[in-house]
Design an enzyme around this catalytic site. Structure first.
Site, PDB file in Angstrom:
ATOM      1  N   ARG A  45     -13.469   7.325   6.298  1.00  0.00           N
ATOM      2  CA  ARG A  45     -13.869   6.530   5.137  1.00  0.00           C
ATOM      3  C   ARG A  45     -13.883   5.038   5.447  1.00  0.00           C
ATOM      4  O   ARG A  45     -13.165   4.564   6.339  1.00  0.00           O
ATOM      5  CB  ARG A  45     -12.964   6.826   3.946  1.00  0.00           C
ATOM      6  N   GLU A  56     -11.400   2.186  -1.015  1.00  0.00           N
ATOM      7  CA  GLU A  56     -12.085   3.013  -0.015  1.00  0.00           C
ATOM      8  C   GLU A  56     -13.325   3.693  -0.596  1.00  0.00           C
ATOM      9  O   GLU A  56     -13.348   4.053  -1.774  1.00  0.00           O
ATOM     10  CB  GLU A  56     -11.130   4.123   0.466  1.00  0.00           C
ATOM     11  N   LYS A  69     -16.937   9.127  -3.276  1.00  0.00           N
ATOM     12  CA  LYS A  69     -15.877   8.705  -4.198  1.00  0.00           C
ATOM     13  C   LYS A  69     -15.465   7.285  -3.851  1.00  0.00           C
ATOM     14  O   LYS A  69     -15.379   6.936  -2.671  1.00  0.00           O
ATOM     15  CB  LYS A  69     -14.676   9.647  -4.073  1.00  0.00           C
ATOM     16  N   ALA A 139       2.464  10.123 -10.136  1.00  0.00           N
ATOM     17  CA  ALA A 139       1.265  10.670 -10.780  1.00  0.00           C
ATOM     18  C   ALA A 139       0.817  12.010 -10.185  1.00  0.00           C
ATOM     19  O   ALA A 139       0.307  12.878 -10.897  1.00  0.00           O
ATOM     20  CB  ALA A 139       0.130   9.646 -10.688  1.00  0.00           C
ATOM     21  N   THR A 201       5.259  10.264  -1.815  1.00  0.00           N
ATOM     22  CA  THR A 201       5.789   8.940  -2.148  1.00  0.00           C
ATOM     23  C   THR A 201       4.708   7.887  -1.915  1.00  0.00           C
ATOM     24  O   THR A 201       3.718   8.143  -1.231  1.00  0.00           O
ATOM     25  CB  THR A 201       7.021   8.593  -1.282  1.00  0.00           C
ATOM     26  N   GLY A 225       1.636  11.561   1.160  1.00  0.00           N
ATOM     27  CA  GLY A 225       1.782  10.130   0.847  1.00  0.00           C
ATOM     28  C   GLY A 225       1.560   9.187   2.021  1.00  0.00           C
ATOM     29  O   GLY A 225       1.360   7.992   1.831  1.00  0.00           O
ATOM     30  N   GLY A 226       1.569   9.705   3.242  1.00  0.00           N
ATOM     31  CA  GLY A 226       1.275   8.861   4.417  1.00  0.00           C
ATOM     32  C   GLY A 226      -0.218   8.895   4.645  1.00  0.00           C
ATOM     33  O   GLY A 226      -0.736   9.835   5.248  1.00  0.00           O
ATOM     34  N   ASP A 227      -0.934   7.919   4.114  1.00  0.00           N
ATOM     35  CA  ASP A 227      -2.390   8.021   4.107  1.00  0.00           C
ATOM     36  C   ASP A 227      -3.107   6.694   4.350  1.00  0.00           C
ATOM     37  O   ASP A 227      -4.256   6.520   3.969  1.00  0.00           O
ATOM     38  CB  ASP A 227      -2.874   8.652   2.793  1.00  0.00           C
TER      39      ASP A 227
HETATM   40  P1  NAD Z   1       2.881   7.051  -7.667  1.00  0.00           P
HETATM   41  O1  NAD Z   1       3.093   5.602  -7.359  1.00  0.00           O
HETATM   42  O2  NAD Z   1       2.488   7.440  -9.054  1.00  0.00           O
HETATM   43  O3  NAD Z   1       4.192   7.906  -7.292  1.00  0.00           O
HETATM   44  C1  NAD Z   1       4.891   7.749  -6.092  1.00  0.00           C
HETATM   45  C2  NAD Z   1       6.372   8.007  -6.357  1.00  0.00           C
HETATM   46  O4  NAD Z   1       7.089   7.960  -5.116  1.00  0.00           O
HETATM   47  C3  NAD Z   1       7.021   6.989  -7.282  1.00  0.00           C
HETATM   48  O5  NAD Z   1       7.563   7.628  -8.408  1.00  0.00           O
HETATM   49  C4  NAD Z   1       8.133   6.342  -6.405  1.00  0.00           C
HETATM   50  O6  NAD Z   1       9.266   5.995  -7.147  1.00  0.00           O
HETATM   51  C5  NAD Z   1       8.398   7.458  -5.403  1.00  0.00           C
HETATM   52  N1  NAD Z   1       9.028   7.051  -4.156  1.00  0.00           N
HETATM   53  C6  NAD Z   1       8.737   6.011  -3.352  1.00  0.00           C
HETATM   54  N2  NAD Z   1       9.534   6.010  -2.241  1.00  0.00           N
HETATM   55  C7  NAD Z   1      10.329   7.103  -2.349  1.00  0.00           C
HETATM   56  C8  NAD Z   1      11.329   7.677  -1.512  1.00  0.00           C
HETATM   57  N3  NAD Z   1      11.667   7.126  -0.350  1.00  0.00           N
HETATM   58  N4  NAD Z   1      11.930   8.812  -1.933  1.00  0.00           N
HETATM   59  C9  NAD Z   1      11.599   9.398  -3.125  1.00  0.00           C
HETATM   60  N5  NAD Z   1      10.656   8.891  -3.951  1.00  0.00           N
HETATM   61  C10 NAD Z   1      10.012   7.771  -3.566  1.00  0.00           C
HETATM   62  O7  NAD Z   1       1.784   7.559  -6.616  1.00  0.00           O
HETATM   63  P2  NAD Z   1       0.926   8.908  -6.685  1.00  0.00           P
HETATM   64  O8  NAD Z   1      -0.382   8.684  -7.338  1.00  0.00           O
HETATM   65  O9  NAD Z   1       1.811  10.014  -7.169  1.00  0.00           O
HETATM   66  O10 NAD Z   1       0.621   9.109  -5.134  1.00  0.00           O
HETATM   67  C11 NAD Z   1       1.648   9.496  -4.251  1.00  0.00           C
HETATM   68  C12 NAD Z   1       1.183   9.281  -2.840  1.00  0.00           C
HETATM   69  O11 NAD Z   1       0.137  10.206  -2.529  1.00  0.00           O
HETATM   70  C13 NAD Z   1       0.592   7.889  -2.584  1.00  0.00           C
HETATM   71  O12 NAD Z   1       1.074   7.407  -1.353  1.00  0.00           O
HETATM   72  C14 NAD Z   1      -0.904   8.119  -2.525  1.00  0.00           C
HETATM   73  O13 NAD Z   1      -1.571   7.166  -1.732  1.00  0.00           O
HETATM   74  C15 NAD Z   1      -0.946   9.510  -1.933  1.00  0.00           C
HETATM   75  N6  NAD Z   1      -2.152  10.290  -2.221  1.00  0.00           N
HETATM   76  C16 NAD Z   1      -2.643  11.044  -1.195  1.00  0.00           C
HETATM   77  C17 NAD Z   1      -3.753  11.836  -1.418  1.00  0.00           C
HETATM   78  C18 NAD Z   1      -4.245  12.716  -0.306  1.00  0.00           C
HETATM   79  O14 NAD Z   1      -5.309  13.285  -0.412  1.00  0.00           O
HETATM   80  N7  NAD Z   1      -3.501  12.888   0.761  1.00  0.00           N
HETATM   81  C19 NAD Z   1      -4.384  11.843  -2.662  1.00  0.00           C
HETATM   82  C20 NAD Z   1      -3.825  11.085  -3.694  1.00  0.00           C
HETATM   83  C21 NAD Z   1      -2.708  10.314  -3.465  1.00  0.00           C
END
Ligand code: NAD
Length: 341
Positions: A45, A56, A69, A139, A201, A225-227
């Site tokens: 992307r 992105e 997207k 979320a 996370t 979350g590692g992205d």
């Molecule tokens: P968000 O900000 O709503 O939620 C993330 C949560 O992680 C928060 O509640 C925060 O308090 C918690 N957090 C942070 N560090 C922490 C730790 N060390 N231990 C425990 N909890 C911790 O974000 P989201 O929309 O839920 O997205 C979560 C992750 O997923 C993001 O990094 C996002 O970029 C990624 N994501 C990836 C994809 C994919 O396709 N791989 C798609 C969507 C989102």
């Protein structure tokens, strides 16, 4: 006419279809599109990074449809009352080049990410898993939990978030979901006894949410979350012990947890497992990792699924976003007809 599916329309669609049915059907669609992987145009992307986040563009196409997207990732947004991830997507008819659908993709991204996670786990986890640990209940959290229930029959979620309020809202939202919810005081406590682990996370840093000693044999890790460059969750030593599966390797090398492995990064693309070209899990004791960063083909599947469902259910509004002049060479005359001379 272009169909518009906004967030209230998607919510209505979800209510009519049922969230778990939606997730299960979408997981099957994504898996089927992964089986057709070589038919798709693919590229990493386009990402515009800033100090606080990333914006992105994620395009792909097959012979029938082009999709893209527009999505962001801003981990500091919730502190400002804003979502970390928001998105909008579009589906275009390849035969005419005409746009057919513009859809909200903030909720749809959460659904497609959860459906992708669940289909990957269905392929890679040991069968019969009942308990998933969820680290990060923001979320994406509820969607992940429901997809694993719908697609793998998970019964118990052991969950932890550094934000107690996020844990409380997660428990309240899933109170009637038919899942046993076990609140934990740390990530280490949450993963104890779990056959599956999801990390979701959001911190723009090389975190070590999961370290080597925390994960025993046979566990499947769904790391979403590692992205982004410099934004990871899984410790390198744990990755070294595991078999790693990714969506599109050129993109994941830049954005995924395997960044932590540097030049020794290695992984199997998941589509190869689906197509029978590479093995998935090869033993009960193996640790498997789905190092997910999100790929355009998942959005393509989600947009096509929503388009088909919305048409079947008579949902979505039609908007004249593309002019329809009687004489396609008389665009100016068409405008004049609309507003008068
Ligand atoms: P968000 O900000 O709503 O939620 C993330 C949560 O992680 C928060 O509640 C925060 O308090 C918690 N957090 C942070 N560090 C922490 C730790 N060390 N231990 C425990 N909890 C911790 O974000 P989201 O929309 O839920 O997205 C979560 C992750 O997923 C993001 O990094 C996002 O970029 C990624 N994501 C990836 C994809 C994919 O396709 N791989 C798609 C969507 C989102």
């Amino acid at each position: 006419m272009v169909m518009i599916v906004d967030t209230p329309t998607l919510a209505t669609l979800l209510k009519r279809v049922g969230v778990e049915t939606f997730l299960a059907e979408l997981a099957d669609r994504i898996e089927a599109d992964f089986a057709n992987w070589p038919q798709f145009e693919k590229s990493a992307r386009l990402a515009a990074h800033s100090a606080v986040g990333v914006v992105e563009l994620m395009p792909t196409a097959d012979a029938e449809w082009f999709s893209f997207k527009l999505v962001n990732g801003h981990p500091g947004n919730p502190a400002k009352g804003l979502l970390t991830v928001t998105a909008i997507g579009m589906l275009v008819d390849v035969a005419t080049g005409y746009p057919r659908l513009i859809s909200e993709m903030t909720v749809l991204t959460a659904l497609r990410t959860a459906a992708t996670s669940a289909f990957a786990a269905r392929r890679l986890a040991n069968p019969g898993a009942q308990t998933m640990a969820l680290i990060g209940t923001g979320a994406q959290g509820e969607f992940q939990a429901l997809a694993f229930k719908a697609c793998l029959g998970i019964r118990r979620i052991r969950y932890f978030d550094t934000d107690a309020a996020a844990m409380k809202k997660f428990a309240a939202n899933l109170a009637d979901a038919g899942l046993e919810l076990v609140a934990c005081r740390s990530a280490a406590e949450a993963v104890t006894g779990a056959e599956l682990i999801t990390t979701a996370t959001a911190v723009k840093a090389a975190q070590r949410v999961l370290t080597d000693g925390m994960v025993g044999p046979g566990v499947h890790i769904n790391a979403i979350g590692g992205d982004c460059p410099g934004k990871t969750e899984v410790d390198a030593r744990l990755l070294e012990r595991a078999r790693i599966f990714v969506e599109y390797l050129p993109q994941t090398l830049i954005e995924g947890d395997i960044q932590a492995l540097g030049s020794s990064a290695h992984a199997t693309e998941l589509w190869q497992v689906v197509a029978g070209r590479a093995p998935g899990r090869t033993g009960r004791d193996e640790i498997t990792v789905f190092d997910s960063v999100g790929f355009a083909i998942e959005d393509y599947s989600a947009l096509r699924y929503v388009y088909d469902k919305a048409r079947a259910l008579g949902l979505g509004s039609e908007s004249p976003l593309v002019p329809a002049p009687r004489d396609p060479k008389d665009l100016f005359g068409y405008l004049t007809e609309l507003v008068g001379r």
